[in-house]
Motif scaffolding. Structure first.
Motif, PDB file in Angstrom:
ATOM      1  N   ALA A 177      -4.848 -40.066  21.418  1.00  7.79           N
ATOM      2  CA  ALA A 177      -4.485 -40.825  20.222  1.00  7.79           C
ATOM      3  C   ALA A 177      -4.514 -39.939  18.978  1.00  7.79           C
ATOM      4  N   ILE A 178      -5.449 -38.983  18.945  1.00 12.05           N
ATOM      5  CA  ILE A 178      -5.528 -38.057  17.807  1.00 12.05           C
ATOM      6  C   ILE A 178      -4.318 -37.131  17.809  1.00 12.05           C
ATOM      7  N   VAL A 179      -3.929 -36.640  18.996  1.00 15.09           N
ATOM      8  CA  VAL A 179      -2.760 -35.769  19.099  1.00 15.09           C
ATOM      9  C   VAL A 179      -1.502 -36.529  18.681  1.00 15.09           C
ATOM     10  N   ALA A 180      -1.373 -37.777  19.119  1.00 16.25           N
ATOM     11  CA  ALA A 180      -0.205 -38.587  18.761  1.00 16.25           C
ATOM     12  C   ALA A 180      -0.128 -38.794  17.250  1.00 16.25           C
ATOM     13  N   ARG A 181      -1.282 -38.981  16.639  1.00 16.16           N
ATOM     14  CA  ARG A 181      -1.314 -39.162  15.188  1.00 16.16           C
ATOM     15  C   ARG A 181      -0.860 -37.897  14.473  1.00 16.16           C
ATOM     16  N   GLU A 182      -1.317 -36.737  14.933  1.00 18.34           N
ATOM     17  CA  GLU A 182      -0.897 -35.474  14.317  1.00 18.34           C
ATOM     18  C   GLU A 182       0.605 -35.276  14.470  1.00 18.34           C
ATOM     19  N   LYS A 183       1.123 -35.594  15.651  1.00 22.79           N
ATOM     20  CA  LYS A 183       2.564 -35.463  15.878  1.00 22.79           C
ATOM     21  C   LYS A 183       3.348 -36.354  14.917  1.00 22.79           C
ATOM     22  N   SER A 184       2.856 -37.572  14.722  1.00 26.68           N
ATOM     23  CA  SER A 184       3.530 -38.515  13.836  1.00 26.68           C
ATOM     24  C   SER A 184       3.552 -38.017  12.401  1.00 26.68           C
ATOM     25  N   VAL A 185       2.426 -37.486  11.961  1.00 24.66           N
ATOM     26  CA  VAL A 185       2.353 -36.962  10.589  1.00 24.66           C
ATOM     27  C   VAL A 185       3.317 -35.786  10.407  1.00 24.66           C
ATOM     28  N   LEU A 186       3.314 -34.876  11.380  1.00 28.88           N
ATOM     29  CA  LEU A 186       4.201 -33.712  11.294  1.00 28.88           C
ATOM     30  C   LEU A 186       5.669 -34.125  11.316  1.00 28.88           C
ATOM     31  N   ALA A 187       6.003 -35.076  12.178  1.00 28.00           N
ATOM     32  CA  ALA A 187       7.386 -35.530  12.275  1.00 28.00           C
ATOM     33  C   ALA A 187       7.835 -36.220  10.993  1.00 28.00           C
TER      34      ALA A 187
END
Length: 297
Positions: free
Chosen positions: A210-220
């Motif tokens: 979930a933390i990785v998904a959040r980082e991906k979302s922010v970067l995208a």
């Protein structure tokens, strides 16, 4: 729509370092949800930091104990920092550590509270007695242990008040069939690194998805509008940078920043005489994540 209070704005400013108006806008756009507002600011490039440690509110001591290939860390809180230097309080924390060691792999705060305390009664009763003697509220907040079948448990206490007790306590599990004393010395260095660098996981595979998904979302979202193939590369690159910041093995080793922790471990295998695997770590900072009541003006 959620009411945006001055307290909410203040909390968001402390977490992100952003300006007051930006924080108000972020909270309005996020229906008053702090974490969503943090992400909003990050996506707009307005947050000065991706993560801030929780405000330290509770006082007391964190402590560490290691016996053979098992180590424990506990946190016992009090109302004031003065109590941390009280002999009775320090004896209480040492007693809790002794119980935690005896509990072995099943150690946690709930298991410890009901266990027998040296001198009679349970740990919970010993805490109640300490409250009556010292005159402050005292709580056993948390406890955790690590074990390796072969190897060593490295330990380190930062801000040490007396042996094994201080403000930050770390244990790290190194699994290896190599020479124990050399392993323990390496473990202490890595524990010192963890105290200073606050990793959230051993490696990328250990991070909560979930933390990785959040980082991906922010970067995208920060790079929205770029061609898909470009955006993919940006996100991948951003994640690699993120992993170097938060993963223990990828961080620059504080003892020698020219190499990563993983490289330092690999080089140490020659001295130890066998492969080394970092199996896990526990880092307790006193009072982290506990909000301190606002002081009267």
């Amino acid at each position: 729509m959620a009411t945006i209070t001055a307290a909410l704005v203040k909390e968001l400013r402390e977490k992100t370092g952003s300006g007051m108006m930006d924080c108000k806008t972020a909270l309005s756009e996020s229906n008053g949800e702090i974490e969503a507002a943090v992400d909003w600011l990050r996506k707009k490039g307005l947050a000065k930091a991706a993560k801030k440690s929780g405000r330290i509110a509770a006082e007391g001591l964190v402590g560490v104990a290691v016996e053979a290939n098992f180590g424990v860390v506990v946190e016992v809180n009090s109302e004031t920092d003065f109590v941390a230097r009280n002999d009775d309080f320090q004896s209480l924390v040492r007693g809790v550590l002794a119980v935690a060691i005896d509990k072995g792999a099943s150690v946690d705060a709930d298991a410890i509270r009901g266990a027998h305390f040296t001198g009679g009664g349970t740990v919970e009763e010993a805490i109640a007695n300490a409250i009556a003697t010292i005159g402050e509220n005292i709580t056993l907040r948390r406890a955790q242990g690590l074990h390796v079948a072969h190897g060593a448990i490295g330990q380190y206490v930062h801000g040490q008040i007396v042996d094994g007790l201080g403000r930050i306590a770390v244990i790290v599990a190194l699994e290896s069939k190599g020479e124990h004393d050399a392993l323990a010395a390496l473990g202490r260095q890595i524990a010192m690194h963890i105290a200073a660098s606050s990793p959230i996981a051993v490696d990328a595979a250990s991070i909560d998805p979930a933390i990785v998904a959040r980082e991906k979302s922010v970067l995208a979202d920060k790079n929205a509008g770029k061609p898909p193939h470009v955006l993919t590369k940006i996100v991948e690159s951003g994640l690699k940078t993120y992993y170097k910041e938060v993963c223990l093995v990828d961080q620059p080793f504080v003892i020698d920043p020219t190499k990563s922790v993983a490289q330092a471990v690999k080089e140490a295998e020659k001295a130890v005489g066998a492969p080394i695997s970092v199996k896990g770590f526990v880092r307790y900072a006193l009072g982290e994540g506990i909000e301190k009541p606002a002081e009267a003006a």
